[in-house]
Design a protein around this motif. Structure first.
Motif, PDB file in Angstrom:
ATOM      1  N   ILE A   1     -31.700  -1.636  19.075  1.00 56.75           N
ATOM      2  CA  ILE A   1     -31.084  -1.421  20.392  1.00 56.75           C
ATOM      3  C   ILE A   1     -31.564  -0.090  20.976  1.00 56.75           C
ATOM      4  O   ILE A   1     -31.524   0.934  20.299  1.00 56.75           O
ATOM      5  CB  ILE A   1     -29.557  -1.407  20.260  1.00 56.75           C
ATOM      6  CG1 ILE A   1     -29.079  -2.605  19.461  1.00 56.75           C
ATOM      7  CG2 ILE A   1     -28.905  -1.374  21.626  1.00 56.75           C
ATOM      8  CD1 ILE A   1     -29.437  -3.924  20.032  1.00 56.75           C
TER       9      ILE A   1
ATOM     10  N   LEU B   1     -32.437 -11.810  32.382  1.00 58.18           N
ATOM     11  CA  LEU B   1     -31.239 -11.531  31.596  1.00 58.18           C
ATOM     12  C   LEU B   1     -30.932 -10.035  31.622  1.00 58.18           C
ATOM     13  O   LEU B   1     -29.780  -9.621  31.835  1.00 58.18           O
ATOM     14  CB  LEU B   1     -31.469 -12.003  30.160  1.00 58.18           C
ATOM     15  CG  LEU B   1     -30.232 -12.240  29.325  1.00 58.18           C
ATOM     16  CD1 LEU B   1     -29.354 -13.289  29.971  1.00 58.18           C
ATOM     17  CD2 LEU B   1     -30.625 -12.695  27.926  1.00 58.18           C
TER      18      LEU B   1
ATOM     19  N   VAL C   1     -31.038  -7.322  21.382  1.00 67.45           N
ATOM     20  CA  VAL C   1     -30.450  -8.166  20.340  1.00 67.45           C
ATOM     21  C   VAL C   1     -31.205  -9.488  20.251  1.00 67.45           C
ATOM     22  O   VAL C   1     -31.566  -9.958  19.174  1.00 67.45           O
ATOM     23  CB  VAL C   1     -28.955  -8.420  20.623  1.00 67.45           C
ATOM     24  CG1 VAL C   1     -28.433  -9.580  19.787  1.00 67.45           C
ATOM     25  CG2 VAL C   1     -28.144  -7.175  20.345  1.00 67.45           C
ATOM     26  N   ILE C   2     -31.461 -10.095  21.402  1.00 62.72           N
ATOM     27  CA  ILE C   2     -32.110 -11.413  21.406  1.00 62.72           C
ATOM     28  C   ILE C   2     -33.553 -11.323  20.936  1.00 62.72           C
ATOM     29  O   ILE C   2     -34.053 -12.215  20.244  1.00 62.72           O
ATOM     30  CB  ILE C   2     -31.998 -12.043  22.818  1.00 62.72           C
ATOM     31  CG1 ILE C   2     -30.569 -12.518  23.019  1.00 62.72           C
ATOM     32  CG2 ILE C   2     -32.989 -13.177  22.992  1.00 62.72           C
ATOM     33  CD1 ILE C   2     -30.285 -13.110  24.362  1.00 62.72           C
ATOM     34  N   LEU C   3     -34.229 -10.222  21.281  1.00 59.35           N
ATOM     35  CA  LEU C   3     -35.618 -10.082  20.847  1.00 59.35           C
ATOM     36  C   LEU C   3     -35.719  -9.567  19.413  1.00 59.35           C
ATOM     37  O   LEU C   3     -36.811  -9.457  18.868  1.00 59.35           O
ATOM     38  CB  LEU C   3     -36.372  -9.138  21.792  1.00 59.35           C
ATOM     39  CG  LEU C   3     -36.596  -9.679  23.202  1.00 59.35           C
ATOM     40  CD1 LEU C   3     -37.261  -8.629  24.079  1.00 59.35           C
ATOM     41  CD2 LEU C   3     -37.446 -10.944  23.162  1.00 59.35           C
TER      42      LEU C   3
ATOM     43  N   PHE D   1     -20.852  -0.204  30.067  1.00 63.31           N
ATOM     44  CA  PHE D   1     -21.128  -1.630  29.868  1.00 63.31           C
ATOM     45  C   PHE D   1     -22.142  -2.121  30.900  1.00 63.31           C
ATOM     46  O   PHE D   1     -23.067  -2.862  30.579  1.00 63.31           O
ATOM     47  CB  PHE D   1     -19.839  -2.450  29.977  1.00 63.31           C
ATOM     48  CG  PHE D   1     -19.090  -2.579  28.686  1.00 63.31           C
ATOM     49  CD1 PHE D   1     -19.597  -3.353  27.651  1.00 63.31           C
ATOM     50  CD2 PHE D   1     -17.892  -1.930  28.479  1.00 63.31           C
ATOM     51  CE1 PHE D   1     -18.909  -3.481  26.445  1.00 63.31           C
ATOM     52  CE2 PHE D   1     -17.206  -2.041  27.284  1.00 63.31           C
ATOM     53  CZ  PHE D   1     -17.712  -2.820  26.255  1.00 63.31           C
TER      54      PHE D   1
ATOM     55  N   THR E   1     -29.595  -8.955  35.057  1.00 64.91           N
ATOM     56  CA  THR E   1     -28.333  -9.479  35.575  1.00 64.91           C
ATOM     57  C   THR E   1     -27.153  -9.309  34.626  1.00 64.91           C
ATOM     58  O   THR E   1     -26.008  -9.325  35.065  1.00 64.91           O
ATOM     59  CB  THR E   1     -28.452 -10.993  35.865  1.00 64.91           C
ATOM     60  OG1 THR E   1     -28.866 -11.660  34.668  1.00 64.91           O
ATOM     61  CG2 THR E   1     -29.450 -11.258  36.962  1.00 64.91           C
ATOM     62  N   PHE E   2     -27.412  -9.140  33.329  1.00 65.09           N
ATOM     63  CA  PHE E   2     -26.297  -9.203  32.389  1.00 65.09           C
ATOM     64  C   PHE E   2     -25.306  -8.054  32.571  1.00 65.09           C
ATOM     65  O   PHE E   2     -24.105  -8.233  32.404  1.00 65.09           O
ATOM     66  CB  PHE E   2     -26.803  -9.246  30.946  1.00 65.09           C
ATOM     67  CG  PHE E   2     -25.832  -9.874  30.019  1.00 65.09           C
ATOM     68  CD1 PHE E   2     -25.801 -11.248  29.869  1.00 65.09           C
ATOM     69  CD2 PHE E   2     -24.911  -9.114  29.321  1.00 65.09           C
ATOM     70  CE1 PHE E   2     -24.877 -11.854  29.037  1.00 65.09           C
ATOM     71  CE2 PHE E   2     -23.983  -9.712  28.483  1.00 65.09           C
ATOM     72  CZ  PHE E   2     -23.973 -11.082  28.339  1.00 65.09           C
TER      73      PHE E   2
ATOM     74  N   TRP F   1     -30.446   2.130  23.042  1.00 70.70           N
ATOM     75  CA  TRP F   1     -29.602   3.326  23.130  1.00 70.70           C
ATOM     76  C   TRP F   1     -29.131   3.793  21.744  1.00 70.70           C
ATOM     77  O   TRP F   1     -28.589   4.895  21.619  1.00 70.70           O
ATOM     78  CB  TRP F   1     -28.417   3.123  24.055  1.00 70.70           C
ATOM     79  CG  TRP F   1     -27.529   1.961  23.740  1.00 70.70           C
ATOM     80  CD1 TRP F   1     -27.612   0.709  24.249  1.00 70.70           C
ATOM     81  CD2 TRP F   1     -26.418   1.943  22.836  1.00 70.70           C
ATOM     82  NE1 TRP F   1     -26.632  -0.088  23.723  1.00 70.70           N
ATOM     83  CE2 TRP F   1     -25.879   0.643  22.864  1.00 70.70           C
ATOM     84  CE3 TRP F   1     -25.822   2.894  22.022  1.00 70.70           C
ATOM     85  CZ2 TRP F   1     -24.783   0.265  22.088  1.00 70.70           C
ATOM     86  CZ3 TRP F   1     -24.729   2.526  21.249  1.00 70.70           C
ATOM     87  CH2 TRP F   1     -24.227   1.218  21.289  1.00 70.70           C
ATOM     88  N   VAL F   2     -29.335   2.977  20.714  1.00 69.68           N
ATOM     89  CA  VAL F   2     -29.045   3.460  19.367  1.00 69.68           C
ATOM     90  C   VAL F   2     -30.176   4.392  18.932  1.00 69.68           C
ATOM     91  O   VAL F   2     -29.954   5.419  18.294  1.00 69.68           O
ATOM     92  CB  VAL F   2     -28.898   2.277  18.386  1.00 69.68           C
ATOM     93  CG1 VAL F   2     -28.835   2.768  16.946  1.00 69.68           C
ATOM     94  CG2 VAL F   2     -27.660   1.464  18.725  1.00 69.68           C
TER      95      VAL F   2
ATOM     96  N   MET G   1     -36.188 -12.987  29.759  1.00 70.30           N
ATOM     97  CA  MET G   1     -35.652 -11.692  29.350  1.00 70.30           C
ATOM     98  C   MET G   1     -35.557 -10.752  30.538  1.00 70.30           C
ATOM     99  O   MET G   1     -34.629  -9.952  30.632  1.00 70.30           O
ATOM    100  CB  MET G   1     -36.533 -11.060  28.266  1.00 70.30           C
ATOM    101  CG  MET G   1     -36.540 -11.790  26.947  1.00 70.30           C
ATOM    102  SD  MET G   1     -34.940 -12.414  26.381  1.00 70.30           S
ATOM    103  CE  MET G   1     -34.029 -10.878  26.225  1.00 70.30           C
TER     104      MET G   1
ATOM    105  N   VAL H   1     -26.812   6.599  26.891  1.00 67.35           N
ATOM    106  CA  VAL H   1     -25.353   6.564  27.016  1.00 67.35           C
ATOM    107  C   VAL H   1     -24.844   7.807  27.717  1.00 67.35           C
ATOM    108  O   VAL H   1     -23.902   7.743  28.516  1.00 67.35           O
ATOM    109  CB  VAL H   1     -24.697   6.404  25.628  1.00 67.35           C
ATOM    110  CG1 VAL H   1     -23.195   6.304  25.770  1.00 67.35           C
ATOM    111  CG2 VAL H   1     -25.256   5.187  24.924  1.00 67.35           C
TER     112      VAL H   1
ATOM    113  N   THR I   1     -28.977  -4.116  26.081  1.00 64.69           N
ATOM    114  CA  THR I   1     -28.477  -4.373  24.733  1.00 64.69           C
ATOM    115  C   THR I   1     -28.673  -5.832  24.367  1.00 64.69           C
ATOM    116  O   THR I   1     -29.186  -6.160  23.283  1.00 64.69           O
ATOM    117  CB  THR I   1     -26.977  -4.015  24.649  1.00 64.69           C
ATOM    118  OG1 THR I   1     -26.812  -2.652  25.029  1.00 64.69           O
ATOM    119  CG2 THR I   1     -26.444  -4.220  23.247  1.00 64.69           C
TER     120      THR I   1
END
Lengths: 179, 179, 179
Positions: free
Chosen positions: B56, B124, B50-52, B39, B127-128, B58-59, B121, B65, B46
């Motif tokens: 993803i 984010l 998603v926001i852009l 995480f 820090t996320f 790592w998909v 971005m 991962v 991630t």
């Protein structure tokens, strides 16, 4: 897809029930029941679909949310009965998680073709609802407990991915047995 | 894109290490290490993708991962060594955050062309992961501490955006120097 | 769309103000103000757009983030004044939530055509910013308080959806009156 669909409803309902029980432990009002049941019930699948870039399952078919709402109201009025059946619910929880892990892995495999991603999506789908529930209810995260919770999800996702050709009922019973 | 790619792996690994250390402080089992490391390591990126509206990262490339999982297992078995090197890790953390801020800003700038979005971005992304780690580990959010944590991310993102033509190594050393 | 646009800015500003006030209660530095104001102000709308598969509103129009930043700085320097006007802010909060619920419901209805989804998106948009704020500030979630908070959002979303043809000002005053 049909057995997966039934599993999906069952998984949503069972997780929604655990969310509603958390609301019950916190003595929330019926709105709190609705929210915690819904976040727990559809949170994992929502994150799964967002990450895979798929349309969100409950936006396509809002019946899932109605399932959560029904479970929330049901638990709200019968929590005293259900609470005493907590052992039963733990079993249902394991069942729901195995179902979710399988569905998440199936969707991940279908969308990307990568076994690694499939296993991760299975775990994420199976555990994220519970993680959200604990965050929102202000309880220590299920991740912090030395439980087999996450291990069960991981095993379920791995088994499904490795044996994507095996029939689902076999898979399920294997995981439940393991738990 | 190549220097950014290496930075990306380095950032993921360093953040995963801080997640695994949080798991170590909470005395979790190896599954807890895996989850917190993952995480923390890939959470920021991630949310960024998603926001852009991008796929993803790592998909597309699950190696990220596996990096998190490797770091988690490594820390699980060597936590007593790493813990005593906590100062080193703080430096690595700042490095990782600067790297992440630069990557996030680069992706944001590329996807939208807006410097404002690029800076956001960058912050984010940087820090996320740490925010998620603290939420899940039940520790006070890094946002609540009077640290230069977020300031470092913001500076890194802003510098990168303003000087998107500057070579990356310069950028990095600037930020690290600042921290 | 124009009245909705103004409502949107107003909602973002009001929620950002509640985030900044939470930062003030926690005695954070200006960066903490910026973060909490931004997460609270645009968190709900971000989740809404992600779930509906729409481009994120503040990526298209970063002015929303500048609104949050301005509010954060404003509150940072005037918190002692605003805090004593807390009652006023509660009213603004209810107003912002009603606005957000209406916008979320409108977007959900437009994107999916399903009233169920519209009501859910209205609630989610209106409440998610506050949920994020409480999680990040380490305060008990607003969901756990026996407040009419969520009920107001639900009512607003339902009223808007049921009466999508009614003029917005009427709708708003109805909800505010209810609160």
């Amino acid at each position: 897809m049909n057995p997966l669909l039934y599993l999906d409803y069952a998984g949503v309902a069972v997780f929604a029930a655990t969310g509603a029980l958390a609301a019950s432990r916190k003595e929330l009002d019926v709105i709190g029941f609705l929210f915690l049941a819904s976040f727990t019930g559809i949170g994992g699948g929502t994150v799964r679909d967002v990450i895979l870039g798929l349309p969100i399952f409950w936006v396509i078919n809002p019946a899932y949310v109605l399932v959560c709402a029904s479970v929330a109201v049901l638990v709200f009025f019968t929590a005293h009965l259900v609470e005493s059946r907590y052992k039963l619910l733990l079993w249902l929880d394991a069942l729901g998680m195995a179902a979710y892990a399988a569905i998440g892995a199936a969707k991940g495999l279908e969308a990307t073709g990568s076994p690694t991603v499939a296993i991760i999506m299975g775990m994420l789908t199976a555990t994220f609802g519970g993680i959200l529930r604990d965050l929102l209810a202000g309880e220590p995260s299920v991740l912090l407990k030395p439980e087999i919770y996450v291990s069960a999800a991981m095993t379920g996702a791995a088994i499904y991915t490795l044996a994507e050709l095996a029939e689902l009922p076999t898979e399920l019973s294997t995981v439940v047995a393991f738990v």
